[in-house]
Write a protein that holds these residues in place. Structure first.
Motif, PDB file in Angstrom:
ATOM      1  N   LEU A 105       0.790  -1.382   0.011  1.00  0.00           N
ATOM      2  CA  LEU A 105      -0.052  -0.035   0.176  1.00  0.00           C
ATOM      3  C   LEU A 105       0.849   1.367  -0.010  1.00  0.00           C
ATOM      4  N   ASN A 106       2.022   0.954   0.167  1.00  0.00           N
ATOM      5  CA  ASN A 106       3.178   2.211  -0.087  1.00  0.00           C
ATOM      6  C   ASN A 106       3.985   2.029  -1.082  1.00  0.00           C
ATOM      7  N   GLY A 107       3.704   1.415  -2.066  1.00  0.00           N
ATOM      8  CA  GLY A 107       4.407   1.160  -3.312  1.00  0.00           C
ATOM      9  C   GLY A 107       5.725   0.429  -3.212  1.00  0.00           C
ATOM     10  N   LYS A 108       6.110  -0.417  -2.202  1.00  0.00           N
ATOM     11  CA  LYS A 108       7.052  -1.361  -1.612  1.00  0.00           C
ATOM     12  C   LYS A 108       7.163  -2.381  -2.375  1.00  0.00           C
ATOM     13  N   ALA A 109       6.046  -3.053  -2.598  1.00  0.00           N
ATOM     14  CA  ALA A 109       5.872  -4.669  -2.938  1.00  0.00           C
ATOM     15  C   ALA A 109       4.738  -5.015  -3.524  1.00  0.00           C
ATOM     16  N   ASP A 110       4.902  -5.982  -4.487  1.00  0.00           N
ATOM     17  CA  ASP A 110       3.659  -6.538  -5.540  1.00  0.00           C
ATOM     18  C   ASP A 110       3.294  -7.741  -4.664  1.00  0.00           C
ATOM     19  N   TYR A 111       2.025  -7.921  -5.146  1.00  0.00           N
ATOM     20  CA  TYR A 111       1.566  -9.554  -4.610  1.00  0.00           C
ATOM     21  C   TYR A 111       1.934 -10.475  -5.498  1.00  0.00           C
ATOM     22  N   PRO A 112       1.756 -11.845  -5.286  1.00  0.00           N
ATOM     23  CA  PRO A 112       2.298 -12.710  -6.247  1.00  0.00           C
ATOM     24  C   PRO A 112       0.844 -12.683  -7.341  1.00  0.00           C
ATOM     25  N   VAL A 113       1.623 -13.096  -8.766  1.00  0.00           N
ATOM     26  CA  VAL A 113       0.475 -13.076  -9.753  1.00  0.00           C
ATOM     27  C   VAL A 113      -0.509 -14.085  -9.764  1.00  0.00           C
ATOM     28  N   GLY A 114      -1.954 -13.904  -9.795  1.00  0.00           N
ATOM     29  CA  GLY A 114      -2.899 -14.798  -9.539  1.00  0.00           C
ATOM     30  C   GLY A 114      -2.635 -15.990 -10.334  1.00  0.00           C
ATOM     31  N   ASP A 115      -3.017 -17.218  -9.699  1.00  0.00           N
ATOM     32  CA  ASP A 115      -2.837 -18.511 -10.317  1.00  0.00           C
ATOM     33  C   ASP A 115      -4.046 -19.019 -11.006  1.00  0.00           C
ATOM     34  N   PRO A 116      -3.655 -19.205 -12.186  1.00  0.00           N
ATOM     35  CA  PRO A 116      -4.864 -20.066 -13.125  1.00  0.00           C
ATOM     36  C   PRO A 116      -5.188 -21.200 -12.882  1.00  0.00           C
ATOM     37  N   SER A 117      -4.329 -21.967 -12.401  1.00  0.00           N
ATOM     38  CA  SER A 117      -4.438 -23.377 -12.234  1.00  0.00           C
ATOM     39  C   SER A 117      -4.936 -24.122 -11.174  1.00  0.00           C
ATOM     40  N   VAL A 118      -5.576 -23.213 -10.405  1.00  0.00           N
ATOM     41  CA  VAL A 118      -6.421 -23.588  -9.048  1.00  0.00           C
ATOM     42  C   VAL A 118      -7.675 -24.342  -9.623  1.00  0.00           C
ATOM     43  N   GLY A 120     -11.624 -24.330 -10.900  1.00  0.00           N
ATOM     44  CA  GLY A 120     -12.842 -23.826 -10.259  1.00  0.00           C
ATOM     45  C   GLY A 120     -13.554 -22.858 -11.240  1.00  0.00           C
ATOM     46  N   GLY A 121     -13.194 -22.622 -12.290  1.00  0.00           N
ATOM     47  CA  GLY A 121     -13.964 -21.794 -12.982  1.00  0.00           C
ATOM     48  C   GLY A 121     -13.182 -20.779 -13.981  1.00  0.00           C
ATOM     49  N   LEU A 122     -14.208 -19.955 -14.740  1.00  0.00           N
ATOM     50  CA  LEU A 122     -13.566 -18.661 -15.571  1.00  0.00           C
ATOM     51  C   LEU A 122     -12.724 -17.466 -14.662  1.00  0.00           C
ATOM     52  N   MET A 123     -13.338 -17.346 -13.413  1.00  0.00           N
ATOM     53  CA  MET A 123     -12.851 -16.316 -12.615  1.00  0.00           C
ATOM     54  C   MET A 123     -11.382 -16.491 -12.457  1.00  0.00           C
ATOM     55  N   ALA A 124     -11.226 -17.919 -12.321  1.00  0.00           N
ATOM     56  CA  ALA A 124      -9.865 -18.374 -11.735  1.00  0.00           C
ATOM     57  C   ALA A 124      -8.770 -18.472 -13.111  1.00  0.00           C
ATOM     58  N   ARG A 125      -9.611 -18.813 -14.107  1.00  0.00           N
ATOM     59  CA  ARG A 125      -8.500 -19.019 -15.474  1.00  0.00           C
ATOM     60  C   ARG A 125      -8.062 -17.679 -15.945  1.00  0.00           C
ATOM     61  N   VAL A 126      -8.907 -16.618 -15.644  1.00  0.00           N
ATOM     62  CA  VAL A 126      -8.412 -15.262 -15.843  1.00  0.00           C
ATOM     63  C   VAL A 126      -7.430 -14.565 -15.150  1.00  0.00           C
ATOM     64  N   ALA A 127      -7.300 -15.287 -13.919  1.00  0.00           N
ATOM     65  CA  ALA A 127      -6.692 -14.540 -12.702  1.00  0.00           C
ATOM     66  C   ALA A 127      -5.098 -13.947 -13.057  1.00  0.00           C
ATOM     67  N   PRO A 128      -4.427 -14.467 -14.008  1.00  0.00           N
ATOM     68  CA  PRO A 128      -3.155 -13.798 -14.464  1.00  0.00           C
ATOM     69  C   PRO A 128      -3.413 -12.394 -14.754  1.00  0.00           C
ATOM     70  N   TYR A 130      -5.557 -10.173 -13.509  1.00  0.00           N
ATOM     71  CA  TYR A 130      -6.138  -9.449 -12.456  1.00  0.00           C
ATOM     72  C   TYR A 130      -4.751  -8.696 -11.992  1.00  0.00           C
ATOM     73  N   PRO A 131      -4.841  -7.148 -11.696  1.00  0.00           N
ATOM     74  CA  PRO A 131      -3.941  -6.708 -11.306  1.00  0.00           C
ATOM     75  C   PRO A 131      -3.107  -7.079 -10.034  1.00  0.00           C
ATOM     76  N   HIS A 132      -1.850  -7.134  -9.822  1.00  0.00           N
ATOM     77  CA  HIS A 132      -1.293  -7.644  -8.710  1.00  0.00           C
ATOM     78  C   HIS A 132      -0.292  -6.673  -8.207  1.00  0.00           C
ATOM     79  N   LYS A 133      -0.090  -5.715  -8.608  1.00  0.00           N
ATOM     80  CA  LYS A 133       0.784  -4.593  -8.214  1.00  0.00           C
ATOM     81  C   LYS A 133       0.446  -3.937  -6.936  1.00  0.00           C
ATOM     82  N   GLY A 134       1.226  -3.534  -6.166  1.00  0.00           N
ATOM     83  CA  GLY A 134       1.093  -2.925  -5.069  1.00  0.00           C
ATOM     84  C   GLY A 134       0.563  -1.453  -5.553  1.00  0.00           C
ATOM     85  N   ILE A 135      -0.113  -0.566  -4.476  1.00  0.00           N
ATOM     86  CA  ILE A 135      -0.371   0.777  -4.821  1.00  0.00           C
ATOM     87  C   ILE A 135       0.399   1.618  -3.935  1.00  0.00           C
ATOM     88  N   ASP A 136       0.529   2.923  -4.154  1.00  0.00           N
ATOM     89  CA  ASP A 136       1.091   3.751  -3.122  1.00  0.00           C
ATOM     90  C   ASP A 136       0.271   5.045  -2.608  1.00  0.00           C
TER      91      ASP A 136
END
Ligand SMILES: [Zn+2]
Ligand SMILES: [Zn+2]
Length: 274
Positions: A105-118, A120-128, A130-136
């Motif tokens: 939340l202060n621009g220092k780190a990003d989350y891991p990329v969404g994993d499509p291989s879990v 369960g459906g379309l929302m998971a398949r397109v997960a990569p 989804y934005p995963h970068k932290g914000i500031d």
């Protein structure tokens, strides 16, 4: 109204959960307005998907006629912080989150990329996608008080519920057993686009494609189950209460590995290697 129109116009669906809690759905994710409309402080929990700032401000104005004391974030995923910057500036209020969530939340780190291989459906398949970068959020982002209190909400306490993200928190009011759980538990199968569109009510563990630490996620669900909440308001899906909530939460806590952890996945494999 279809999803596309909702996104364009930023219309929100609202749910009056208690007399002092309004849950608003910004397309696929909920934010909560907590506090009495008749007076005193109120707090916004999470900020939803981007482009909904106008609807949130208008709903708040109609309900309270005044800005919140602060904004509290359950965690920093893109769909929960989409309007954070705009709302904090328009209302001129501070934002609080757990110290372990601050780097995102202060621009220092990003989350891991969404994993499509879990699965369960379309929302998971397109997960990569989804934005995963932290914000500031600059100097407006603050660490939640160490003692578990929440500025502006004296009856509430925050509870660490990591796993879905390192500094994920839930909010709990003991007096009437109301739990605001963010993504620690959710009431819709978020991996499935069809379930999300219909908002089919069913208790689940955290959205799998964005959950990197399943051991911590399991502990968090067990911690929430020991509270025996009477109402759960979650980041995704409609609220759940009574026997339906207690039965399904106890079951999820007991049988978490089978019910919540995907059979395979990037972060699942990592876990099992340990
Ligand atoms: Zn999340
Ligand atoms: Zn979410």
């Amino acid at each position: 109204m279809n999803e596309h129109n909702m996104l364009k116009t930023g219309a929100v669906k609202t749910e009056d959960v208690t007399s002092d809690i309004l849950s608003l759905r910004t397309a696929i994710v909920n934010v909560q307005m907590v506090g009495s409309p008749s007076g005193g402080d109120w707090v916004l929990v999470d900020t939803g998907l981007g482009m909904f700032a106008d609807s949130i401000v208008k709903t708040a104005h109609d309900r309270f006629g005044r800005p919140p004391k602060c904004i509290v974030l359950t965690h920093g995923h893109f769909d929960h912080v989409g309007n954070a910057k705009e709302l904090m500036e328009r209302w001129n209020v501070p934002i609080y989150a757990h110290s372990l969530e601050l780097p995102y939340l202060n621009g220092k780190a990003d989350y891991p990329v969404g994993d499509p291989s879990v699965g369960g459906g379309l929302m998971a398949r397109v997960a990569p996608m989804y934005p995963h970068k932290g914000i500031d959020l600059g100097d407006r982002i603050h660490v939640l008080p160490e003692d578990g209190t929440i500025p502006g909400l004296p009856e509430w306490r925050w509870i660490p519920t990591p796993g879905h993200s390192p500094g994920h928190v839930s909010l709990y009011r003991k007096q009437d057993g109301v739990l605001i759980a963010g993504d620690a538990i959710i009431t819709v199968k978020q991996e499935s686009a069809l379930a999300v569109i219909a908002q089919e009510k069913e208790l689940h563990g955290p959205p799998a494609y964005f959950t990197p630490d399943w051991d911590a996620a399991r502990e968090s669900v067990r911690r929430l189950a020991t509270l025996r909440p009477r109402i759960a308001i979650t980041g995704h899906g409609v609220s759940m209460s009574g026997d339906e909530l207690s039965d399904s939460l106890q079951r999820l806590a007991r049988d978490f590995d089978r019910l919540a952890i995907p059979d395979q996945g990037r972060y699942v494999e990592k876990e099992r290697d340990h």
